[in-house]
Design a protein around this motif. Structure first.
Motif, PDB file in Angstrom:
ATOM      1  N   SER A  48      45.484  37.390  23.154  1.00  0.00           N
ATOM      2  CA  SER A  48      45.231  38.832  23.160  1.00  0.00           C
ATOM      3  C   SER A  48      44.494  39.255  24.425  1.00  0.00           C
ATOM      4  N   ILE A  49      44.956  40.326  25.047  1.00  0.00           N
ATOM      5  CA  ILE A  49      44.233  40.796  26.239  1.00  0.00           C
ATOM      6  C   ILE A  49      42.899  41.427  25.829  1.00  0.00           C
ATOM      7  N   ASN A  51      40.618  39.994  24.424  1.00  0.00           N
ATOM      8  CA  ASN A  51      39.532  39.042  24.645  1.00  0.00           C
ATOM      9  C   ASN A  51      38.677  39.471  25.844  1.00  0.00           C
ATOM     10  N   LEU A  52      39.274  40.296  26.675  1.00  0.00           N
ATOM     11  CA  LEU A  52      38.572  40.813  27.845  1.00  0.00           C
ATOM     12  C   LEU A  52      37.548  41.849  27.374  1.00  0.00           C
ATOM     13  N   GLU A  55      35.069  47.614  29.650  1.00  0.00           N
ATOM     14  CA  GLU A  55      34.664  48.924  29.131  1.00  0.00           C
ATOM     15  C   GLU A  55      35.390  50.026  29.878  1.00  0.00           C
ATOM     16  N   ASP A 147      35.021  49.670  39.630  1.00  0.00           N
ATOM     17  CA  ASP A 147      36.301  49.002  39.864  1.00  0.00           C
ATOM     18  C   ASP A 147      36.471  47.771  38.968  1.00  0.00           C
ATOM     19  N   LYS A 148      35.396  47.347  38.312  1.00  0.00           N
ATOM     20  CA  LYS A 148      35.405  46.064  37.593  1.00  0.00           C
ATOM     21  C   LYS A 148      36.464  46.020  36.485  1.00  0.00           C
ATOM     22  N   ARG A 151      40.173  46.291  37.616  1.00  0.00           N
ATOM     23  CA  ARG A 151      40.594  45.072  38.307  1.00  0.00           C
ATOM     24  C   ARG A 151      40.939  43.987  37.292  1.00  0.00           C
ATOM     25  N   GLU A 152      40.104  43.825  36.258  1.00  0.00           N
ATOM     26  CA  GLU A 152      40.391  42.732  35.318  1.00  0.00           C
ATOM     27  C   GLU A 152      41.562  43.066  34.397  1.00  0.00           C
ATOM     28  N   ALA A 154      44.109  44.856  35.268  1.00  0.00           N
ATOM     29  CA  ALA A 154      45.286  44.655  36.137  1.00  0.00           C
ATOM     30  C   ALA A 154      45.703  43.184  36.181  1.00  0.00           C
ATOM     31  N   THR A 155      44.710  42.285  36.237  1.00  0.00           N
ATOM     32  CA  THR A 155      45.075  40.863  36.330  1.00  0.00           C
ATOM     33  C   THR A 155      45.840  40.421  35.088  1.00  0.00           C
ATOM     34  N   LEU A 156      45.438  40.926  33.917  1.00  0.00           N
ATOM     35  CA  LEU A 156      46.120  40.509  32.690  1.00  0.00           C
ATOM     36  C   LEU A 156      47.496  41.142  32.551  1.00  0.00           C
TER      37      LEU A 156
END
Lengths: 204, 254
Positions: A48-49, A51-52, A55, A147-148, A151-152, A154-156
């Motif tokens: 599951s994404i 898990n990230l 916020e 941006d945090k 960015r994360e 987007a990676t998933l």
């Protein structure tokens, strides 16, 4: 599957018991009823994404967790409001999919956009944009405090992006379908595809 | 988020641990603000970089061990599949035991972007962005070693194992060690180089990255080396772990 069903059985039993215990407390009862037990108790799948622990900010400036999207299928992509070409196209693709699902009677789908550009896309800016583009009540366009989170996320989703100047970003054109637990079910990349094809990844 | 005080408590705890253990030794160096020229294949205009702190050397096995001791979710046996591929910490013999042959002071490798980020966040730090990394990476060595030669020699070698200890080579003029010659390093915005042409914008960037890179390599070998780095980054996914890919942390000045 069997184990899952048994677990769900136990969970729903607990919910009934919980409501019975909370009978005296009206507010508590309401809260319980509003949150399906399976959502609040069942641990997230590894894939599951959600898990990230990202916020996001709503158009009203309210902080929410990515995990709060859990509970219904999600069609998600990323965009920014000053984007002239690709983003309106991404949104239009998602709207075509929305129409297609509506035709099939699938109406519990959440359409989600996350901004690449949290600095300029403040909640009020996004609110205006959402109104201008006439996004339906099934939509949410989120931004973030920095941006945090973008960015994360987007990676998933496999989205690449790069700020090229004060106004613009280079970015991937990828629309993703998540199931109600945040597991990626299907993706489509490129403006030349038929977004209606994504409907097959969403179960009614 | 049920207990809003928890992140704060953790941060204070992490800070306390960090300050009480100077023997961790990964001091940070304040990098002065400045500008650098991007490699020719991307953009020739100088890019400004604000002053920031950067770890003197890449994060080592011993340092990473201290982190996983405090954060069981990053043990190799319990890490979530979406946050690291199957080879995460592959060379460690156990959850809390790195391979002794590779050494406590060798850079930790086989860590995903998520892991690297979590490590830095646990110390109140972050990963450097590409611009910051490249800006410092272009500073010359303190000794007479030529940057280009060192980089290209390393790129031409098959990778060394076990990895050498950090800080065995010359620092650069800012006092930063091992940016070139030992491992590749994660950066926060590694996924900002486009290679899969998904939109017209991507395609244009692809041309700059590949054709430009190829063309400029003949004229300027350092551009060729930089091209290798940008191409390598763009080939990564955040959950990948690679045998010669580690990281170091950065921090805002304020």
């Amino acid at each position: 599957m069997k184990v899952l069903k048994i677990m769900l059985g136990i969970l729903s039993f607990n919910l009934v018991a919980g409501i019975a215990l909370a009978k005296e407390d009206h507010h508590h009862h309401q809260e319980k009823a509003a949150t399906p037990a399976a959502e609040s108790v069942k641990p997230l799948k590894d894939e599951s994404i959600y898990n990230l622990k990202s916020e996001l900010l709503t158009v009203d400036g309210k902080k929410i967790s990515l995990e709060s999207l859990k509970g219904q299928p999600v069609v998600i992509s990323m965009a920014y409001t000053s984007c002239a070409y690709a983003c309106p196209l991404i949104i239009s693709h998602m709207q075509q999919l929305e129409k297609e699902l509506d035709k099939k009677g699938v109406r519990n789908v959440h359409f989600v956009l996350v901004s690449f550009d949290p600095k300029k896309d403040t909640p009020p800016v996004i609110k205006k944009y959402v109104e201008k583009r006439k996004l339906s009540k099934n939509w949410d366009f989120y931004t973030a405090e920095s941006d945090k989170s973008p960015r994360e996320i987007a990676t998933l989703l496999g989205i690449k992006y790069k700020k090229i100047d004060e106004m613009d970003y280079d970015h991937s054109f990828i629309i993703t379908v998540l199931d109600s637990e945040g597991v990626i079910k299907g993706q489509q990349s490129g403006a030349d595809k038929d977004p209606k094809e994504l409907a097959k990844f969403i179960k009614n | 988020m049920k207990n809003p005080k928890r992140p704060l408590m953790l941060a204070v705890l992490a800070l306390g641990v960090f300050m009480s253990l100077p023997s961790w030794g990964n001091g940070m160096i304040l990098i002065p603000a400045g500008s650098f020229r991007m490699p020719a294949f991307l953009d020739k205009t100088p890019r400004k970089v604000n002053s920031f702190y950067l770890d003197k050397h890449p994060v080592t096995n011993a340092e990473y061990l201290s982190f996983v001791e405090q954060h069981p979710e990053w043990h190799k046996s319990s890490v979530k599949k979406i946050f690291a591929d199957a080879n995460y910490l592959e060379y460690w013999s156990g959850d809390l035991d790195f391979d002794k042959t590779s050494g406590a002071s060798s850079p930790v490798v086989r860590v995903s972007w998520y892991a690297a980020r979590a490590y830095c966040a646990s110390l109140g730090k972050r990963l450097p962005v590409i611009d910051e990394w490249e800006y410092v990476g272009q500073m010359p060595f303190k000794d007479k070693n030529d940057l280009k030669t060192v980089i290209l020699e390393w790129y031409g070698q098959s990778s060394e194992w076990p990895l050498p200890s950090v800080m065995k080579r010359s620092a650069n003029t800012a006092g930063i060690y091992d940016q070139h010659g030992v491992i590749w390093e994660w950066v926060e915005d590694f996924n900002s180089s486009m290679v899969t042409g998904e939109s017209r914008a991507d395609a244009a960037l692809d041309r700059n990255l590949f054709c430009g890179g190829g063309a400029s390599s003949a004229a300027d070998p350092s551009d060729y080396a930089a091209f290798m780095r940008y191409a390598f980054r763009s080939s990564l996914q955040a959950k990948y772990t690679v045998k010669n890919l580690g990281f170091r942390c950065a921090k805002d000045k304020d």
